[in-house]
Design a protein around this motif. Structure first.
Motif, PDB file in Angstrom:
ATOM      1  N   CYS A 161       0.912  -1.265  -0.064  1.00  0.00           N
ATOM      2  CA  CYS A 161       0.009   0.111   0.048  1.00  0.00           C
ATOM      3  C   CYS A 161       0.916   1.308  -0.098  1.00  0.00           C
ATOM      4  CB  CYS A 161      -1.124   0.038   1.101  1.00  0.00           C
ATOM      5  SG  CYS A 161      -0.353   0.233   2.530  1.00  0.00           S
ATOM      6  N   VAL A 162       2.137   1.237   0.256  1.00  0.00           N
ATOM      7  CA  VAL A 162       3.051   2.263   0.254  1.00  0.00           C
ATOM      8  C   VAL A 162       3.386   2.829  -1.025  1.00  0.00           C
ATOM      9  CG1 VAL A 162       3.551   1.973   2.763  1.00  0.00           C
ATOM     10  CG2 VAL A 162       4.902   1.039   1.046  1.00  0.00           C
ATOM     11  N   LEU A 163       3.309   1.830  -1.886  1.00  0.00           N
ATOM     12  CA  LEU A 163       4.274   2.007  -3.054  1.00  0.00           C
ATOM     13  C   LEU A 163       3.335   2.621  -4.403  1.00  0.00           C
ATOM     14  CD1 LEU A 163       5.649  -1.802  -3.619  1.00  0.00           C
ATOM     15  CD2 LEU A 163       6.495   0.330  -2.500  1.00  0.00           C
ATOM     16  N   PHE A 164       2.070   2.671  -4.318  1.00  0.00           N
ATOM     17  CA  PHE A 164       1.188   2.969  -5.602  1.00  0.00           C
ATOM     18  C   PHE A 164       0.619   4.321  -5.487  1.00  0.00           C
ATOM     19  CE2 PHE A 164       1.903  -1.728  -5.556  1.00  0.00           C
ATOM     20  CZ  PHE A 164       2.486  -1.918  -6.850  1.00  0.00           C
ATOM     21  N   GLY A 165       0.332   4.953  -6.568  1.00  0.00           N
ATOM     22  CA  GLY A 165      -0.579   6.137  -6.665  1.00  0.00           C
ATOM     23  C   GLY A 165      -1.505   6.082  -7.942  1.00  0.00           C
ATOM     24  N   ASP A 166      -2.210   7.372  -7.892  1.00  0.00           N
ATOM     25  CA  ASP A 166      -3.223   7.339  -9.026  1.00  0.00           C
ATOM     26  C   ASP A 166      -2.883   8.504 -10.110  1.00  0.00           C
ATOM     27  OD1 ASP A 166      -4.460   5.544  -7.749  1.00  0.00           O
ATOM     28  OD2 ASP A 166      -5.978   6.923  -6.667  1.00  0.00           O
ATOM     29  N   GLY A 167      -3.169   8.396 -11.265  1.00  0.00           N
ATOM     30  CA  GLY A 167      -2.876   9.469 -12.335  1.00  0.00           C
ATOM     31  C   GLY A 167      -3.063   8.894 -13.576  1.00  0.00           C
ATOM     32  N   ALA A 168      -2.982   9.898 -14.563  1.00  0.00           N
ATOM     33  CA  ALA A 168      -3.159   9.751 -16.201  1.00  0.00           C
ATOM     34  C   ALA A 168      -2.218  10.166 -16.992  1.00  0.00           C
ATOM     35  CB  ALA A 168      -4.444   9.712 -16.440  1.00  0.00           C
ATOM     36  N   GLY A 169      -1.822   9.803 -17.997  1.00  0.00           N
ATOM     37  CA  GLY A 169      -0.875  10.600 -18.950  1.00  0.00           C
ATOM     38  C   GLY A 169      -1.354  10.202 -20.354  1.00  0.00           C
ATOM     39  N   ALA A 170      -1.251  11.366 -21.214  1.00  0.00           N
ATOM     40  CA  ALA A 170      -1.907  10.817 -22.695  1.00  0.00           C
ATOM     41  C   ALA A 170      -0.904  11.763 -23.733  1.00  0.00           C
ATOM     42  CB  ALA A 170      -3.268  11.356 -22.985  1.00  0.00           C
ATOM     43  N   ALA A 171      -0.688  10.912 -24.747  1.00  0.00           N
ATOM     44  CA  ALA A 171      -0.055  11.451 -25.929  1.00  0.00           C
ATOM     45  C   ALA A 171      -0.803  11.430 -27.381  1.00  0.00           C
ATOM     46  CB  ALA A 171       1.361  10.596 -26.050  1.00  0.00           C
ATOM     47  N   ILE A 172      -0.725  12.109 -28.270  1.00  0.00           N
ATOM     48  CA  ILE A 172      -1.146  12.155 -29.580  1.00  0.00           C
ATOM     49  C   ILE A 172       0.062  11.793 -30.583  1.00  0.00           C
ATOM     50  CG2 ILE A 172      -2.136  13.486 -31.398  1.00  0.00           C
ATOM     51  CD1 ILE A 172      -3.959  13.310 -28.944  1.00  0.00           C
ATOM     52  N   LEU A 173      -0.401  10.733 -31.364  1.00  0.00           N
ATOM     53  CA  LEU A 173       0.628  10.324 -32.323  1.00  0.00           C
ATOM     54  C   LEU A 173       0.244  10.508 -33.656  1.00  0.00           C
ATOM     55  CD1 LEU A 173       1.559   6.736 -30.999  1.00  0.00           C
ATOM     56  CD2 LEU A 173       2.816   8.571 -30.900  1.00  0.00           C
ATOM     57  N   LYS A 174       1.281  11.129 -34.724  1.00  0.00           N
ATOM     58  CA  LYS A 174       0.898  11.302 -35.944  1.00  0.00           C
ATOM     59  C   LYS A 174       2.133  11.011 -36.560  1.00  0.00           C
ATOM     60  CE  LYS A 174      -1.707  15.218 -37.061  1.00  0.00           C
ATOM     61  NZ  LYS A 174      -3.178  14.688 -37.269  1.00  0.00           N
ATOM     62  N   ARG A 175       2.235  11.291 -38.063  1.00  0.00           N
ATOM     63  CA  ARG A 175       3.452  11.175 -38.782  1.00  0.00           C
ATOM     64  C   ARG A 175       4.228  12.537 -38.607  1.00  0.00           C
ATOM     65  NH1 ARG A 175       3.054   8.598 -44.036  1.00  0.00           N
ATOM     66  NH2 ARG A 175       5.137  10.027 -44.461  1.00  0.00           N
TER      67      ARG A 175
END
Ligand code: ACO
Length: 332
Positions: A161-175
Motif C-alpha cells: 500500500c505504500v508503493l502505488f498512486g493514481d494518475g493519467a498521462g496521454a499522448a497524440i501520435l501522428k506522422r
C-alpha cells in the motif's frame, strides 16, 4: 519481436496528464499500517502519492489527460482515429475504459480499446498505434496510460500500500518529419513469472464471491524482492536492444525516462547503463508508482520543467505485471 521499422516516421506531437488533487503522505500511511516515513523513503524514494476520491475513476483522469494532450497537439476530438488505454484498473471489465473516454471527449470517429500490459501499457500502446499509422488505417492516435491503483490497494498490507498512486498521462501520435519520432520500440513478456505480481480475483479464475472478498483477493499481491531483481535486469536489457536498433550508445541519450516504480530500481538501471542520474528523469517521490500512467506523466512533467526539449533523443523504459517490459527511443 523483430526490430521496429521507423519508416514512415511516427511520433508524439502532444502530451498531457492529470492526477487527483488529494495527496497521501508517508505520515498518513504511518497511521494505517506499521511503517515509517524513513523506511518508505529509504527503500522506495516515495514521499507522497495522489489518491482519487470515490467519484474519480480511471476514465475521468484519462479523459482529462486526453483533453490536455489534444490541446497541446492542436487536434480536435473528431480527428482522433483510435484510442488505446493502457490500464490495470479499468472503470469496469466492460465496456472498456477507452470507450468511456471516447464518449467523454466526443471522439466520434475513433475506434477504442484497452490494453492490458500493466506498467508497460503506455509503451505497448505507442507501438500498436504507430503500427496502425504506418499501415495507413489511422492518421491520428491517442494513447493513454491511466490508473486508480488506490482502489485495488490493501491498506492493511504494508508491503504494497505504500508503493502505488493514481494518475493519467496521454499522448497524440501522428506522422512526423524524417529523423524524428519513434526510432525504436521493443516489447517483451514472460508469463511464467506472472504469480509475482497479480490481482487474483474478479476474473474467470476467481469470480467475485463473499469468500474472495473475505480472503482479500481483490487487492494487489506482490513478491517485491523478485519483482525488483527482474525489473532491473529486464529494463537494462531492453534499453540496450533499443539503442542497438538505432545504432547509438547510452551516451547519446539526452534523457532516460524510466517507469517510476522505485528510486532504487531507477538508480540501479541507470548505473548498469552507465548513465549519470542528471540524465534520468525522476518524479517517483511525488507520485509513487502509477503503473501505466507513470511514463506519460513523467514525459509531461519533464517537458514542463524544461528537462525534455525539442531535438532531444529520449529513451523510455518500463516493466510490469505479466511480466511485461518494453522500451522506446524517441527523437522529439
Ligand atoms: N514498512 C516497514 N517495513 C516494511 C514495509 C513497510 N512498508 N514493507 C515491508 N517491510 C518489511 C518486511 O516485512 C521485511 O521485514 P522482515 O525482515 O521482518 O520480514 C523487511 O521490511 C524487508 O522487506 P523486503 O521485502 O526484503 O524489503 P525490500 O528492501 O525488498 O523492499 C520493496 C521492499 C520496496 C517492495 C522492494 O522489494 C521493491 O521496491 N520491489 C519492487 C516493487 C515494485 O516496484 N513493484 C512494482 C514494479 S512493477 C510495477 O510497477 C507493476
Amino acid at each position: 519481436m523483430a526490430p521496429y521499422l521507423p519508416d514512415p516516421p511516427v511520433g508524439i506531437v502532444g502530451i498531457g496528464s492529470d492526477a487527483p488533487a488529494q495527496l497521501l503522505t508517508n505520515h498518513d500511511l504511518e497511521k494505517l499500517v506499521e511503517t515509517s516515513d524513513e523506511w518508505i523513503v529509504e527503500r522506495t524514494g516515495i514521499r507522497t502519492r495522489h489518491i482519487a476520491d470515490d467519484k474519480t475513476t480511471t476514465s475521468v483522469l484519462a479523459s482529462n489527460a486526453a483533453r490536455r494532450a489534444m490541446a497541446d497537439a492542436g487536434v480536435t476530438p473528431e480527428e482522433i482515429d483510435v484510442i488505446v488505454v493502457g490500464t490495470a484498473t479499468p472503470d469496469m471489465l466492460f465496456p472498456s475504459t477507452a470507450c468511456l473516454v471516447q464518449a467523454e471527449i466526443g471522439a466520434r470517429n475513433a475506434a477504442a480499446f484497452d490494453l492490458a500490459a500493466a506498467c508497460t501499457g503506455f509503451i505497448y500502446g505507442l507501438n500498436v498505434i504507430a503500427g496502425m499509422i504506418r499501415n495507413g488505417t489511422c492518421e491520428t492516435g491517442l494513447v493513454i496510460g491511466a490508473e486508480t491503483l488506490s482502489k485495488i490497494l490493501d491498506f492493511q498490507d504494508r508491503t504494497t500500500c505504500v508503493l502505488f498512486g493514481d494518475g493519467a498521462g496521454a499522448a497524440i501520435l501522428k506522422r512526423v518529419e524524417n529523423g524524428k519520432g519513434l526510432l525504436s520500440v521493443r516489447m517483451l513478456s514472460d508469463g511464467t513469472l506472472g504469480d509475482m505480481l497479480k490481482l487474483p480475483a474478479g476474473g474467470s479464475l476467481h469470480p467475485a464471491t463473499h469468500e474472495t472478498v473475505d480472503l482479500r483477493l481483490h487487492y494487489i499481491k506482490m513478491s517485491g524482492n523478485n519483482v525488483f531483481k527482474s525489473a532491473v535486469k529486464s529494463m537494462t536489457g531492453i534499453v540496450r536492444q533499443g539503442l542497438n536498433d538505432v545504432g547509438i550508445g547510452p551516451g547519446e541519450i539526452d534523457l532516460l525516462i524510466p517507469h517510476q516504480a522505485n528510486i532504487r530500481i531507477i538508480e540501479a538501471t541507470a548505473k548498469k547503463l552507465r548513465l549519470p542520474m542528471e540524465k534520468v528523469f525522476v518524479n517517483v517521490h511525488r507520485f509513487g508508482n502509477t503503473s501505466a500512467a507513470s511514463i506519460p506523466i513523467a514525459l509531461d512533467e519533464a517537458r514542463s520543467q524544461g528537462a525534455l526539449q525539442d531535438g532531444m533523443t529520449v529513451a523510455v523504459v518500463a516493466f510490469g505485471a505479466g511480466f511485461t517490459w518494453g522500451s522506446a527511443i524517441h527523437r522529439f
